[in-house]
Design an enzyme around this catalytic site. Structure first.
Site, short mmCIF file in Angstrom:
data_model
loop_
_atom_site.label_atom_id
_atom_site.label_comp_id
_atom_site.label_asym_id
_atom_site.label_seq_id
_atom_site.Cartn_x
_atom_site.Cartn_y
_atom_site.Cartn_z
N ASP A 109 0.80 -1.22 0.00
CA ASP A 109 0.00 0.00 0.00
C ASP A 109 0.83 1.27 0.00
O ASP A 109 0.30 2.36 0.18
CB ASP A 109 -0.99 0.00 1.18
CG ASP A 109 -0.36 -0.47 2.46
OD1 ASP A 109 0.89 -0.58 2.51
OD2 ASP A 109 -1.10 -0.72 3.42
N LYS A 159 7.19 1.07 16.46
CA LYS A 159 6.19 1.91 17.13
C LYS A 159 6.58 2.26 18.58
O LYS A 159 5.95 1.83 19.55
CB LYS A 159 4.82 1.24 17.10
CG LYS A 159 4.35 0.95 15.66
CD LYS A 159 2.91 0.58 15.55
CE LYS A 159 2.47 0.41 14.11
NZ LYS A 159 3.00 -0.78 13.42
N ASP A 217 1.37 6.05 2.81
CA ASP A 217 0.83 4.73 3.12
C ASP A 217 -0.67 4.88 2.87
O ASP A 217 -1.37 5.51 3.65
CB ASP A 217 1.14 4.40 4.59
CG ASP A 217 0.21 3.34 5.17
OD1 ASP A 217 -0.64 2.80 4.44
OD2 ASP A 217 0.32 3.07 6.38
P1 GTP Z 1 -4.86 -2.35 8.22
O1 GTP Z 1 -5.64 -3.55 8.68
O2 GTP Z 1 -5.77 -1.23 7.82
O3 GTP Z 1 -3.79 -1.92 9.17
O4 GTP Z 1 -4.13 -2.71 6.84
P2 GTP Z 1 -3.20 -3.98 6.49
O5 GTP Z 1 -3.95 -5.22 6.76
O6 GTP Z 1 -2.76 -3.78 5.08
O7 GTP Z 1 -1.98 -3.89 7.47
P3 GTP Z 1 -0.63 -3.05 7.32
O8 GTP Z 1 -0.92 -1.78 6.59
O9 GTP Z 1 0.03 -2.97 8.62
O10 GTP Z 1 0.25 -4.04 6.41
C1 GTP Z 1 1.38 -3.60 5.72
C2 GTP Z 1 1.52 -4.40 4.46
O11 GTP Z 1 1.77 -5.77 4.76
C3 GTP Z 1 0.28 -4.38 3.60
O12 GTP Z 1 0.73 -4.29 2.25
C4 GTP Z 1 -0.40 -5.68 3.90
O13 GTP Z 1 -1.12 -6.15 2.77
C5 GTP Z 1 0.76 -6.59 4.22
N1 GTP Z 1 0.46 -7.62 5.22
C6 GTP Z 1 0.18 -7.42 6.55
N2 GTP Z 1 -0.01 -8.59 7.15
C7 GTP Z 1 0.16 -9.56 6.21
C8 GTP Z 1 0.09 -10.99 6.24
O14 GTP Z 1 -0.18 -11.63 7.25
N3 GTP Z 1 0.32 -11.63 5.07
C9 GTP Z 1 0.61 -10.96 3.92
N4 GTP Z 1 0.82 -11.66 2.80
N5 GTP Z 1 0.69 -9.62 3.86
C10 GTP Z 1 0.46 -8.93 4.99
#
Ligand code: GTP
Length: 323
Positions: A109, A159, A217
């Site tokens: 993202d 964090k 982000d």
């Molecule tokens: P929020 O729930 O809104 O915080 O968004 P998010 O689920 O995308 O979490 P976050 O922004 O912290 O994740 C950062 C990046 O890592 C994003 O591109 C997510 O798609 C990816 N990501 C987070 N957790 C996982 C996971 O368990 N598996 C995979 N494949 N990608 C993950």
């Protein structure tokens, strides 16, 4: 002549909770930025040396497979599913069999002005085990913070409590990693690379690559709008039937508009039908219909109808929120 190609892993498995209820129907990586899905944009922006994009997917697997099935976007796409969300580290490790050497890893993202080729040159020159793109912010407490000394990351804090931050430099979610770092991650387990691996490598071959320009982000309603306008850049629509365009705006060619004022900073998706609407600083997703409304700082759609004025709202088929 030997050609060496590289792989990029894109982490696209998160739940996207901060963009709910929109992400109940479209997984975040498939949400469009200026009418092109986020993940497709990221793949297309990869430098030529990357011939393969590995998508680490958990939530939204079916949608992702359907989207990329038979679609040519100029790179080989490998979708690697996780049965359980494995976290950022576990997800990378799950892709290990598909990499052949130094690998780029992206949080799916992130929209940024980073120059990956320059970062790669630095990574090779320093002989780093890992290089992390770094971005400077005023308040780093919500992020991963690093201490940088002579180009090396000597400490990593995820964090930190306000007031205890080591610097204003944060992890910008773009990495170049040698396979030995991925090998440090236990396989088949939920692991956060930020919390469990980077602190261990800090001071031992982990380098920083600070960059300037922009870093978004796009995971919240506000930042999703901002990322859209950044992605639109200067490539707006010059003229569209039924629309008076103000400033920078993008209108999909299939949109049907009548007596509308569009812009500045407005993106109208495919199949949209609107009459007597003013749309500013907003993203209207596919097949939305609207009548007689002023819409400002909103995300609307897909397949949603509106007939009243709206500000700072996210409206999806599964419900609406104000932000
Ligand atoms: P929020 O729930 O809104 O915080 O968004 P998010 O689920 O995308 O979490 P976050 O922004 O912290 O994740 C950062 C990046 O890592 C994003 O591109 C997510 O798609 C990816 N990501 C987070 N957790 C996982 C996971 O368990 N598996 C995979 N494949 N990608 C993950």
């Amino acid at each position: 002549l030997q050609c060496i190609y590289m792989e990029a892993i894109i982490l696209v498995g998160g739940l996207g909770t901060r963009l709910r209820p929109l992400t109940h129907t479209i997984p975040k990586p498939l949400l469009p930025l200026a009418n092109v899905p986020m993940v497709e944009r990221m793949v297309k922006n990869l430098p030529e040396i990357f011939d393969t994009a590995i998508l680490a997917v958990n939530y939204g697997l079916n949608e992702m497979e359907t989207y990329f099935d038979g679609r040519d976007i100029g790179k080989r796409i490998v979708i690697v599913p996780e049965d359980e969300p494995l976290g950022t580290g576990g997800a990378m490790r799950n892709c290990f069999d598909y990499i052949t050497g130094t690998t780029a890893v992206f949080n799916g993202d992130v929209v940024s002005s980073i120059n990956l080729e320059k970062m790669l040159k630095q990574h090779v020159k320093t002989g780093a085990k890992g290089t992390l793109a770094l971005w400077e912010v005023d308040d780093p407490s919500r992020f991963g913070v690093v201490e940088l000394k002579n180009g090396q990351i000597t400490q990593f804090q995820e964090k930190p409590e306000k007031g205890t931050e080591l610097s204003n430099l944060i992890n910008a979610g773009t990495y170049l990693l040698e396979p030995e770092i991925l090998e440090m991650i236990p396989s088949g387990k939920k692991i956060s690379i930020e919390r469990e691996i980077y602190p261990k490598v800090a001071g031992n071959g982990l380098y920083g690559f600070p960059f300037e320009g922009y870093f978004i982000d796009s995971g919240t309603p506000e930042s999703y709008l901002e990322a859209n306008f950044k992605s639109l850049g200067k490539n707006g629509t010059a003229a569209h039937k039924g629309a008076s365009i103000r400033g920078n705006a993008l209108i999909h060619e299939s949109a049907k508009l009548k007596d509308c004022i569009i812009g500045s900073d407005a993106i109208i998706g495919p199949g949209v039908e609107m009459e007597k609407c003013v749309i500013r600083k907003s993203v209207i997703l596919s097949n939305v219909s609207g009548y007689g409304s002023v819409v400002e700082e909103c995300i609307i759609g897909p397949d949603v109808s509106f007939e009243n004025d709206l500000t700072r709202s996210l409206i999806s088929p599964k419900g609406a929120i104000s932000f």
